[in-house]
Each structure stands twice: as C-alpha cells, then as structure tokens.
Design a protein around this motif. Structure first.
Motif, mmCIF file in Angstrom:
data_model
loop_
_atom_site.group_PDB
_atom_site.id
_atom_site.type_symbol
_atom_site.label_atom_id
_atom_site.label_comp_id
_atom_site.label_asym_id
_atom_site.label_seq_id
_atom_site.Cartn_x
_atom_site.Cartn_y
_atom_site.Cartn_z
ATOM 1 N N TYR A 340 0.859 -1.182 0.000
ATOM 2 C CA TYR A 340 0.000 0.000 0.000
ATOM 3 C C TYR A 340 0.900 1.237 0.000
ATOM 4 O O TYR A 340 1.956 1.247 0.644
ATOM 5 N N PRO A 372 13.122 2.946 9.364
ATOM 6 C CA PRO A 372 12.933 2.243 10.643
ATOM 7 C C PRO A 372 12.398 0.822 10.425
ATOM 8 O O PRO A 372 11.938 0.510 9.327
ATOM 9 N N ILE A 517 -3.002 -0.309 5.508
ATOM 10 C CA ILE A 517 -2.109 -1.461 5.310
ATOM 11 C C ILE A 517 -2.693 -2.696 5.993
ATOM 12 O O ILE A 517 -2.704 -3.787 5.445
ATOM 13 N N TYR A 521 -3.699 -5.567 3.523
ATOM 14 C CA TYR A 521 -2.609 -6.536 3.377
ATOM 15 C C TYR A 521 -2.402 -7.427 4.599
ATOM 16 O O TYR A 521 -2.488 -8.635 4.522
ATOM 17 N N LYS A 525 -2.968 -11.464 4.902
ATOM 18 C CA LYS A 525 -1.794 -12.330 4.997
ATOM 19 C C LYS A 525 -1.878 -13.224 6.238
ATOM 20 O O LYS A 525 -1.617 -14.416 6.196
HETATM 21 P P1 ADP Z 1 11.363 -4.107 7.484
HETATM 22 O O1 ADP Z 1 12.124 -5.028 6.595
HETATM 23 O O2 ADP Z 1 11.379 -2.695 7.003
HETATM 24 O O3 ADP Z 1 11.700 -4.194 8.905
HETATM 25 P P2 ADP Z 1 9.124 -5.773 6.780
HETATM 26 O O4 ADP Z 1 9.325 -5.803 5.317
HETATM 27 O O5 ADP Z 1 9.517 -6.971 7.550
HETATM 28 O O6 ADP Z 1 9.835 -4.499 7.388
HETATM 29 O O7 ADP Z 1 7.623 -5.391 7.077
HETATM 30 C C1 ADP Z 1 6.869 -5.883 8.155
HETATM 31 C C2 ADP Z 1 5.504 -6.331 7.678
HETATM 32 O O8 ADP Z 1 4.723 -5.239 7.275
HETATM 33 C C3 ADP Z 1 5.585 -7.249 6.474
HETATM 34 O O9 ADP Z 1 4.652 -8.242 6.622
HETATM 35 C C4 ADP Z 1 5.234 -6.336 5.325
HETATM 36 O O10 ADP Z 1 4.671 -7.031 4.262
HETATM 37 C C5 ADP Z 1 4.250 -5.385 5.956
HETATM 38 N N1 ADP Z 1 4.248 -4.079 5.299
HETATM 39 C C6 ADP Z 1 5.064 -3.040 5.543
HETATM 40 N N2 ADP Z 1 4.781 -1.985 4.770
HETATM 41 C C7 ADP Z 1 3.739 -2.356 3.993
HETATM 42 C C8 ADP Z 1 2.985 -1.690 2.984
HETATM 43 N N3 ADP Z 1 3.221 -0.436 2.621
HETATM 44 N N4 ADP Z 1 1.981 -2.379 2.411
HETATM 45 C C9 ADP Z 1 1.711 -3.647 2.777
HETATM 46 N N5 ADP Z 1 2.366 -4.321 3.715
HETATM 47 C C10 ADP Z 1 3.387 -3.685 4.343
#
Ligand code: ADP
Length: 821
Positions: A340, A372, A517, A521, A525
């Motif tokens: 998103y 972050p 989000i 999503y 999930k």
């Molecule tokens: P990071 O690697 O930045 O620490 P992650 O990629 O592990 O973060 O994200 C944590 C969770 O949040 C994952 O399941 C990811 O798919 C979800 N997420 C984060 N930002 C979004 C977004 N903009 N849209 C959909 N899902 C998101």
C-alpha cells in the motif's frame, strides 16, 4: 603412610597395667588397626593437647574415626564407638605447629562413656577380646583372601610384590585380615566396617567381598587400557602400510585401484564429480583432493577436512541459475500488488529497473532501502525477487565484526567454513538469487579485519565476478546475484559502501496509512497463515485503530502485524475447539479480551500544563520518538547537573541552552543572580536509552526558562531545533519521523526551525492533516508558543521596553506569517 606389621608379642597382655580411662583422639580419614605401626600427623590443637598430656603419663590414647571427615570440631556423637587403643612410640613437634607421631595399634576397644569433652576427649573404654585359633571356616576364608590379594597385588602397581611374603607368614586369621585391610586403598567407612567386625570369620568375609569388587574393577580397567592401545596401534599400522604402499607405487610409477573398497564414499564422490557441472578449475581441484583422500586412512582428521571441502565444492551452484527477467511493468505491477502507498519508493525502484533494462547490467549501483523497522524494506526486496522470477535469500549483517564471517575462514582453522555469502548461495541453490543484505549500518569492525571491505568486494561488479572466499580458495562468480541492502539509518553505513549505493529512504507510516495497510494486506496475509477465511473473521476499524494506538508505538507495522496474529491465533483456537460457530467480528472489547490490557496510553502524557517539563522530538533508528526534558531548581550554589545518559553533543547543547537563558535573564524576568543562588538539574528520563544530537537545544532552553520563571509549558506542544548562544534556532534532520512521533503521542502543535520549512513543504501531504506547525527563527518565538504566558521582563529592562503584561493564553498565539498548517 605404610603400616608396618608389628613383629613382637601382643601387647594387650599388659592390659592390667593400663587405665580404663584414656584420652581419645578423633581421626578424619584414617583407621588405625591393631598390631600396625603407622605414622600420623596431628594438627588440631585439641588433639595435640591430648598427646601432650598422655606423653607425661600413660603414653596411650584411643584413636577413633570421625563419621564425616568434613567436621572440624567433632562432638561425642560425631565419632565412632569402636576405636583402637594405641601406644605413642615417638613424638616430633614440627615447626609449622603440627605434630608427627609414630603409633602402634594395640587392641580394639569399645568406648563406653565419654567422661570429658574439654580440653580434649577422655573416655571410659573396654577392651574387645578377640578369639584366637583357626577354625575350618576361617582357614578356607584365609586361603581365598590370600588368593584374591595376590591377584590384587598383581593388578595394582602401587603395592610392592614383597608384601605378599609378609602376609603369608601371619598365622592369626584376624590379624591377617587387619593387615590386608591396611594395605588396600579403601574408603574410610569400609575400613571402619572391618575394624568393627570382631570375629575373624566375619572380618575375612567382609574383606573377601571388598577384594572381589576391587579385583573386578582393576580387571575392567586393564581391559579398557588394552583396547585403547590396540586401536591406536591399528591406526598407526594402517597408516604406515598405506604410506609404504604409496611409496612403492610412486617408485613403480603406477596407480592402483581397489582402495575404494574400504572407503565406499570415494566411489560416490567420483560419481558426483562426473555429474556435477563444475567450471574446469574447480573440477581440477576436486580431482586433486579426491586423490589425496584416496591415499589417506579414513580415520585421520585431515580426511574429514577434505571430505567437507569436497562436499562444498561439489554442491555449490557454480552454473545453476533460474531464468529471470527485467520488466519494469512486471516490477510495477507486483510492487503495487504487495504494498500500500509508498508511491515515491515504488517509483524510484521502477526507475532503477528502467535503467537496468536499458543497460542490461546489474550491480553498478546497489539499491539500499533505509528506514525504521517494519516499514516494508524486506517485503519490497522479496517483491522484487518475485517480479524478476528469482529466488530470494536474506542475511542479517547486524553485529558482524569479523571479516571471516563474510569471507570465510582458511581451511587450516579447526571447523573452518565458508563465509555467510557463500553459505547463503549454497542454501538457496542457485547462482543468481535476489540477495538481501540486512542492516548494513550495524556492521562493526575490530582487530579481526574489516567486514565492510570484504562486503565491498562482494558488491563491486568489477571484483565480484571472482569473489574469493578464504575457505573455497577458488573464485566464485557473484556477478549475477542481485544484491539489495537495508539499513535503519544512513550515517553509520561505512562511507565506501554508501558511495556504491542508491539510497531510497522509507519513513514511518501515519495512523491512517497503518489502518489501510492492515485492512488491505496484513489481515489477509495473517488470515491465510492461520488457515482462516474472510467469512470467518472480520476486524472492525475501531479494533485496528485501538491496536495501533494502545498496543503499539512504532514507526512501522511490525508490532501491529504481531498483534493481529495474536488475535487470530486465539480465534483459531476457539473455532477449532468448537466455541465459535458464526463469523467473529473483532471489535474493541474483543481485542482487549484477546490482547490483554493496553500497553500504551493514548493521548497527552500530562494531564495539565507543567512547570519545567518540555516535550522534545528525537529521531532514532527505530523511527521518531517524543522525549520529555525535565528541569528542577533547588536552593544551592549554582551547580548544573545533567542526567539521563546524554551524549556529548546533547550535554553541550544543554550548556548552550543554559548560557542563553543566563544571557537573557533580564528579558525573561529572571532574578539576575539566579545561577549563583540555585542548583539546576536537567534530566532526560528513560535513562537506559542513550540519547544524543543537538536538536534538543530549544527544548532544554524552554524547560529551563519555565523552571526558573515558574510559568508552565503547554502540554500539547512538542518542539525540535538546535540553539545557538544568541538564541538563534538552527535546522535539524529527520523531521518526518519526528512529526509522526508527535502525532502518535497525541500532540498536535509542533515548533520547528524555520530553515526546515522547505523540507516540511515537500512532505506535508504525507503527514496527518490535523498537525499545526510553528516555524521559528529565534528562541523568543519558541517561548511565545510553548509557555502558557510570556515572563514579564525584570524592572531594569521594563524601563527600556514598553511595559506590557502578557495575557494568559488558552490557545497558542499565531505568529503572523509564520504559522504553517
Ligand atoms: P522491514 O524489513 O522494514 O523491517 P518488513 O518488510 O519486515 O519491514 O515489514 C513488516 C511487515 O509489514 C511485512 O509483513 C510487510 O509485508 C508489511 N508491510 C510493511 N509496509 C507495507 C505496505 N506499505 N503495504 C503492505 N504491507 C506492508
């Protein structure tokens, strides 16, 4: 201390000369047997006293064994009731205060009654008569005991064989038992048991039991030693023969077949070597290593090292690749499908791929996603892999300090392994995955070499075609690997690495974005992960908002995702156990039921406006945060105390704020000599988190002014900005994260440096619309917004400026032309 057999006549005959009451000396871990002469060391003062007394009179004592050797000061109940009446043959006082004596055991005695405790034990004793003569039973026992003792002496190297001679000459069965018992290495309680057995038969039986056991133990020991020795001899012999064979083969210039028989895995390696698709130089090494292995006994440690090495070489995907593509439309489609918002980020990535598609070259710059935790960095990288049709692998570099973790250990190390890069390639099984190097800002460096320079080699397209891992020794081609890196902050990334990268910043989400989000999503999930369907569970907006506000306080959505998972886990359990039949609508109350009491308080931290407490804004690697700055003043002599684990820059900034307030004391209506009359304490709570940076300057100055003037600070205002000694407000970084943090904490009015205004304009659309901004150039303007009312200038100043009482305000003043909403 070897006991000696006393050759002359039984002294017990002289019993009539002895008194019935004698000193008693407890022994810790010794048993004195009758008819033996033994040396003893006596250390306890109580025992020495007993010896001194008896030496002047009868020269006789009774030795008894303590029931436990740990007891330092035994009492009457800690000693055995059967002991040995003994004569002191010799006494020697040693310089260290102990006494060495030579004693001769005379007879077994029973302690009838302790008659005296101090200064040493005395007791009434009774001599135990020992029947003499040989019965048939005793004779049989004696023979067996002697036979076993012979075996014992043969197996136990510590007893000289001559001992046997002295044994055979003893004709009294009881005495024989005592003598043998004193030679054996037995536990004290076993020896005591023999002393306590009065009849010769009983004593011999006990001894026989003990001897049987001891001989058995010694025999097993001997057998084991023999086995180990044979094993070693066998390996050595094999090794020797193989070496010899090799030498003969070399002499004859021929190779013999047939070694494979005792090393079946050699055949397997050969087969693998034929089928594996290896580059010629790798194949050559494998052939050589296999040859070395052949000529080596399979037991030696080096053979294992070679086998592991061969496994690595044969299993690495030297040529294996997945079919992949660069198609910006596909990348755009999949990024949108999985995420998103994040418009700018997605667009930057699509642009990056457009260039890739044109040049066809990967690796000239590496993507680096900075932001972050929980803002979707990993998830973007895995979407890129999906869009390219490649496999995805992730390695965290947090805390890696040793170059060898990246590049592997040389094979000469015990337990050497390839580095993390090669390990991951091995794991993923193809030579062209999308490879995420997580947290490159957390790389360390120490005396073991700099991992950053090794990483540079991994990422540099000029060098990574021939990446050399210390363990592999042959170069591995990493040029087809698509590397992506992530970091929480840009600054700590080592400079040479940063220069290779295309940095894409990702910031925290607003509450609204988090809500979208979750709905679009995260919930879907998690539903799938928990085996649940949309028609079974529905989250109401109020519940999601409740989780965002009161169960998480984060820039990203990681904890939020975890909270959703927790709720779903509980619901899944209820559905499976049959408690829930219809669709579950998760509302606020149900959320609280599943997640327990809220973890955070939503809304303003303080109930009322407080004197001396200002809210600052900080930017850390986990996103923005609000930090309260507290100041109190006490009557004193002008000491300035700063606490709360502040870094050097923040300490300096506190001092600058202090100097500013002092220089403006007049205008701020403060008592001019305040800094001499008061002690001032500046504290930034949550001391466990180290804080640094100059941006708390205006916050500290505001808290100081409030504490000194007694005017409260508005609780719904947060601020950030560096301060100069003359009260100018300088720009700062990380505004988006800071402002989002203020909003999370329920604060809607934000004071920030005027020079950051253009930065704010760029991101204004991404921030919640209910925030109000106050750009400031001078400290005065900060105080006008932050304090409930302006302090009146002190008398001397009043004459110069126009006298005007600042009215008490309920809402912040609008600063003409500067307020930015
Ligand atoms: P990071 O690697 O930045 O620490 P992650 O990629 O592990 O973060 O994200 C944590 C969770 O949040 C994952 O399941 C990811 O798919 C979800 N997420 C984060 N930002 C979004 C977004 N903009 N849209 C959909 N899902 C998101």
């Amino acid at each position: 201390m070897t006991p000696e057999q006393k050759p002359d006549k039984d002294k017990a005959e002289k019993l009539s000369e002895w008194k019935e009451e004698l000193p008693v000396i407890p022994l810790r871990n010794m048993v004195v047997f009758p008819q033996m002469i033994v040396p003893l060391f006596i250390g306890r003062s109580k025992s020495i006293k007993a010896l001194e007394d008896t030496m002047e009179k009868e020269k006789m004592v009774v030795f008894v064994t303590q029931k436990s050797e740990e007891i330092e000061e035994p009492t009457a109940k800690d000693i055995s009731s059967i002991g040995t009446l003994s004569e002191i043959v010799q006494l020697l006082s040693l310089p260290d205060g102990t006494t060495k004596i030579l004693v001769e055991g005379i007879s077994r005695v029973k302690i009838e009654k302790i008659t005296q405790d101090a200064p040493y034990f005395r007791a009434k004793i009774n001599r135990i008569e020992e029947p003499e003569g040989m019965t048939i039973e005793a004779e049989t026992l004696v023979r067996n005991v002697i036979k076993n003792f012979e075996k014992y002496v043969k197996l136990n190297k510590r007893i000289p064989p001559e001992t046997l001679m002295s044994i055979i000459n003893v004709d009294q069965p009881g005495r024989l038992a005592d003598l043998i018992a004193s030679y054996l290495t037995l536990k004290v309680d076993e020896k005591q048991a023999i002393l306590e057995s009065v009849s010769a038969e009983k004593r011999l039986k006990k001894l026989l039991e003990i001897l049987d056991k001891e001989v058995e133990i010694l025999e097993v020991e001997k057998k084991l030693q023999g086995k180990v020795r044979k094993q070693i001899e066998k390996v050595q012999k094999e090794y020797y023969l193989k070496e010899k064979l090799r030498a003969i083969q070399e002499e004859l210039g021929e190779e013999t077949e047939g070694e494979d028989e005792d090393q079946p895995e050699l055949g397997e390696y050969k087969k693998k070597l034929e089928t594996a698709k290896l580059p010629p130089e790798v194949k050559e090494i494998c052939v050589k290593e296999l040859d070395r292995l052949k000529k080596m006994p399979s037991m030696v440690a080096e053979a294992t090292v070679i086998r592991t090495y061969l496994d690595w070489l044969l299993e690495l995907p030297w040529k294996k690749k997945t079919k992949s593509k660069f198609d910006i439309n596909e990348v755009r489609k999949i990024l949108n499908e999985d995420h998103y918002g994040l418009e700018k980020v997605k667009e930057r990535i699509v642009e990056y791929f457009a260039v890739l598609q044109l040049t066809g070259k990967i690796g000239s710059t590496i993507l680096c996603l900075v932001g972050p935790p929980g803002v979707g960095k990993t998830s973007i990288a895995s979407s890129i892999a999906r869009a390219m049709g490649r496999k995805f692998i992730r390695v965290s570099l947090g805390g890696v300090r040793d170059e060898a973790e990246i590049r592997g250990h040389r094979r000469t190390y015990v337990g050497a392994m390839p580095g993390r890069v090669i390990q991951s390639i091995h794991k993923v099984g193809v030579g062209n995955p999308v490879f995420l190097l997580d947290e490159i800002d957390k790389l360390g460096a120490d005396f073991r070499g700099d991992p950053a320079s090794a990483l540079l080699e991994v990422l540099d397209p000029e060098q990574n075609k021939e990446f050399s891992d210390h363990y592999l020794e042959v170069p591995f081609d990493l040029s087809d690997v698509f590397f992506i890196t992530t970091a929480n902050q840009q600054d700590p990334i080592p400079r040479p690495l940063r220069d290779r990268m295309e940095i894409i910043e990702m910031s925290g989400y607003t509450e609204q974005e988090k809500l979208e989000i979750s709905k679009g999503y995260l919930i879907n999930k998690e539903l799938e992960k928990h085996g649940l369907k949309k028609d079974q569970v529905e989250f109401l907006d109020e519940s999601i908002q409740f989780m965002i506000r009161e169960y998480t306080r984060e820039a990203g959505v990681r904890s939020l995702e975890r909270s959703i998972a927790t709720v779903l886990r509980k619901i899944a359990t209820e559905i499976v156990s049959g408690d829930k039949k219809e669709k579950v609508k998760v509302n606020k109350a149900l959320t609280e039921k599943y997640l327990g009491a809220p973890k955070y308080h939503f809304g303003l931290a303080e109930e009322t406006d407080v004197i001396g407490v200002a809210t600052g804004l900080a930017w850390t690697e986990v996103g923005g945060d609000t930090i309260p700055v507290e100041v109190t003043t006490m009557k004193g002599r002008g000491t300035l105390t700063i606490t709360g684990q502040l870094g050097d820059v923040m300490q300096e900034s506190a001092k600058a704020a202090m100097s500013y307030v002092r220089s403006k004391a007049d205008e701020l209506g403060l008592d001019e000599g305040f800094y001499r009359k008061y002690d001032i304490h500046i504290h930034v709570p949550e001391g466990a988190t180290p804080k640094d940076g100059p941006s708390a300057g205006i916050t500290i100055a505001t808290a100081l002014t409030s504490a000194l003037s007694g005017i409260p600070i508005r609780r719904d205002v947060a601020m950030t900005g560096e301060i100069t000694l003359r009260g100018k407000v300088l720009p700062i970084g990380g505004i988006k994260e800071k402002f989002l943090a203020a909003h999370r904490a329920g604060i809607r009015n934000i004071i920030y440096p005027f020079e950051n205004k253009k930065d704010l304009e760029e991101i204004r659309k991404e921030l919640p619309s209910d925030l109000k901004f106050y750009p400031v150039k001078e400290m005065d303007e900060v105080l006008k917004v932050a304090l409930v009312k302006m302090p009146a200038a002190s008398k001397s100043k009043e004459k110069k400026t126009e006298e005007k009482e600042t009215p008490q305000r309920k809402s912040p003043p609008s600063i003409e032309g500067q307020m930015f909403t």
